[in-house]
Design an enzyme around this catalytic site. Sequence first.
Site, PDB file in Angstrom:
ATOM      1  N   GLU A 212       0.812  -1.205   0.000  1.00 27.67           N
ATOM      2  CA  GLU A 212       0.000   0.000   0.000  1.00 27.67           C
ATOM      3  C   GLU A 212       0.854   1.267   0.000  1.00 27.67           C
ATOM      4  O   GLU A 212       1.966   1.276   0.515  1.00 27.67           O
ATOM      5  CB  GLU A 212      -0.917  -0.002   1.238  1.00 27.67           C
ATOM      6  CG  GLU A 212      -1.970  -1.091   1.122  1.00 27.67           C
ATOM      7  CD  GLU A 212      -2.864  -1.239   2.341  1.00 27.67           C
ATOM      8  OE1 GLU A 212      -4.077  -1.379   2.155  1.00 27.67           O
ATOM      9  OE2 GLU A 212      -2.358  -1.226   3.466  1.00 27.67           O
TER      10      GLU A 212
ATOM     11  N   CYS B 298       3.307   8.350   1.431  1.00 26.88           N
ATOM     12  CA  CYS B 298       3.887   7.338   2.306  1.00 26.88           C
ATOM     13  C   CYS B 298       4.072   6.080   1.455  1.00 26.88           C
ATOM     14  O   CYS B 298       3.112   5.558   0.882  1.00 26.88           O
ATOM     15  CB  CYS B 298       2.894   7.118   3.453  1.00 26.88           C
ATOM     16  SG  CYS B 298       3.405   5.874   4.615  1.00 26.88           S
TER      17      CYS B 298
ATOM     18  N   CYS C  35       6.901  -7.377   6.609  1.00 25.87           N
ATOM     19  CA  CYS C  35       8.091  -6.892   7.321  1.00 25.87           C
ATOM     20  C   CYS C  35       8.542  -7.988   8.274  1.00 25.87           C
ATOM     21  O   CYS C  35       7.727  -8.624   8.946  1.00 25.87           O
ATOM     22  CB  CYS C  35       7.776  -5.626   8.109  1.00 25.87           C
ATOM     23  SG  CYS C  35       9.227  -4.954   8.953  1.00 25.87           S
TER      24      CYS C  35
ATOM     25  N   CYS D 102       7.163  -5.882  14.825  1.00 26.82           N
ATOM     26  CA  CYS D 102       6.831  -5.085  16.013  1.00 26.82           C
ATOM     27  C   CYS D 102       5.425  -5.439  16.490  1.00 26.82           C
ATOM     28  O   CYS D 102       4.517  -5.651  15.696  1.00 26.82           O
ATOM     29  CB  CYS D 102       6.925  -3.595  15.703  1.00 26.82           C
ATOM     30  SG  CYS D 102       8.570  -3.106  15.181  1.00 26.82           S
TER      31      CYS D 102
ATOM     32  N   CYS E 220       2.287  -3.262  15.234  1.00 31.35           N
ATOM     33  CA  CYS E 220       2.226  -2.891  13.813  1.00 31.35           C
ATOM     34  C   CYS E 220       1.520  -3.960  13.000  1.00 31.35           C
ATOM     35  O   CYS E 220       1.884  -5.136  13.040  1.00 31.35           O
ATOM     36  CB  CYS E 220       3.641  -2.666  13.288  1.00 31.35           C
ATOM     37  SG  CYS E 220       3.703  -2.430  11.509  1.00 31.35           S
TER      38      CYS E 220
ATOM     39  N   HIS F  81       9.865   4.207  20.504  1.00 33.24           N
ATOM     40  CA  HIS F  81       8.731   3.550  21.172  1.00 33.24           C
ATOM     41  C   HIS F  81       8.946   3.113  22.622  1.00 33.24           C
ATOM     42  O   HIS F  81       8.001   2.639  23.269  1.00 33.24           O
ATOM     43  CB  HIS F  81       8.216   2.339  20.388  1.00 33.24           C
ATOM     44  CG  HIS F  81       7.921   2.627  18.965  1.00 33.24           C
ATOM     45  ND1 HIS F  81       7.118   3.655  18.555  1.00 33.24           N
ATOM     46  CD2 HIS F  81       8.341   2.034  17.819  1.00 33.24           C
ATOM     47  CE1 HIS F  81       7.047   3.681  17.239  1.00 33.24           C
ATOM     48  NE2 HIS F  81       7.783   2.716  16.766  1.00 33.24           N
TER      49      HIS F  81
ATOM     50  N   CYS G 263      -0.970   5.418  10.145  1.00 38.19           N
ATOM     51  CA  CYS G 263       0.288   4.770  10.463  1.00 38.19           C
ATOM     52  C   CYS G 263       0.091   3.397  11.078  1.00 38.19           C
ATOM     53  O   CYS G 263      -0.666   3.250  12.034  1.00 38.19           O
ATOM     54  CB  CYS G 263       1.018   5.641  11.474  1.00 38.19           C
ATOM     55  SG  CYS G 263       2.593   6.148  10.901  1.00 38.19           S
TER      56      CYS G 263
END
Length: 379
Positions: A91, A104, A111, A115, A118, A221, A344
């Site tokens: 995306e 973005c 990935c 995390c 996410c 974070h 995000c």
Amino acid sequence: MTTNLLDFDLDSLAAFCDGLGEKRFRAVQLFRWIHQRGAREFDQMSDLAKSLREKLKACASVQPLTVISEHQSSDGTVKWLFDVGSGNAVEAVFIPEDDRGTLCVSSQAGCAVGCRFCSTGHQGFSRNLTTGEILAQLWFAEHALRQRFQSSDRVISNVVMMGMGEPLQNYSALVPALRVMLDDHAYGLSRRRVTVSTSGVVPMMDRLAIDCPVALAVSLHAPTDALRDNLVPLNRKYPIDELMDACNRYLEHAPRDFITFEYCMLADVNDQPEHALQLVNLVKRHARSGVWCKFNLIPFNPFPVSGLYRSAAQQVADFASILSTAGIVTTVRKTRGDDIDAACGQLAGEVQDRTRVAERMAKRRTIAIQPVVQSRKEA
Ligand code: SAH
Ligand code: SF4
């Protein structure tokens, strides 16, 4: 198979043209047609000699990505889902603001960092995107938006590598793509208007500083290794102190810049006043010059399997105020595109997990993060 010209930065395109017996200025013309004018048919490129156009038709092409879907949010944000083959999709999101238009961009299908908070991380990892696939997102969005807004001027003024994937784990494809973004014969974005966001791949931060020192955002974070190990598993390899040293080395190559630390606000996990105070200490301990960093607090965008919650607005405001009072420039990110899942960390695309990240993630979910205060459910 023809050669995808979106895979090339200008030097590589010049080398490719040289192989066809053509001078560099021809490569510049071709590059401008593709990136500045959005052309993909060689016959459109009227100032290229017919002989060159014929040569190009035989061996080269501009390969866009197929758009699977497009969603527009009530706030003007646009999200595209692109097919990258073998059941994978990535995306890209366009975020219009008064003074800028930000795209973005994704760097990987899925990935591997995984995390906790996410959505991409929960999908697992399939593969790296090529330079051409990274650039195809920008190429398509820029020219589609220009048509939509009937604009002959640039629509996208900023690019953030904050879509799906960890850009610094796809370094060799990333850097030529960044070079094209910066090239005056292509998108002509200034170094500070292109941001690479990383979860902290220290050796690659050092390389980026030398190869292409664009703006750097670091997904922090957590103020301590114990907490960050749990939220961002890459921390076990590159702990916070090493990460901070790498940030300072980066700034040696990007003078007058600062590092943006992204901090996703998770209720009762990393959003307490003591965490803010620990961050202040961390920043002070690693400061080599005055203002070397700023904080961007991101309200967590929840998704069901995460088991995590968004911090209350007041909690975020109090946290921001502790940092600001200590002299750290702090902003709170506005969430955009919420109604189309474009905010995000919500980019999930479609990923054929080839690394079983999702499986490991499911196991980790059973090991709860130690809440620092009573969890919401118990409260
Ligand atoms: N892999 C890179 C870039 C992509 S993620 C990185 O991690 O930096 C872009 C940003 O979105 C990161 O700061 C990431 O931590 C944040 N993010 C991920 N999931 C989120 C969520 N659910 N809510 C809010 N921000 C999130
Ligand atoms: Fe990967 Fe970034 Fe998501 Fe972490 S936050 S899983 S590094 S995309």
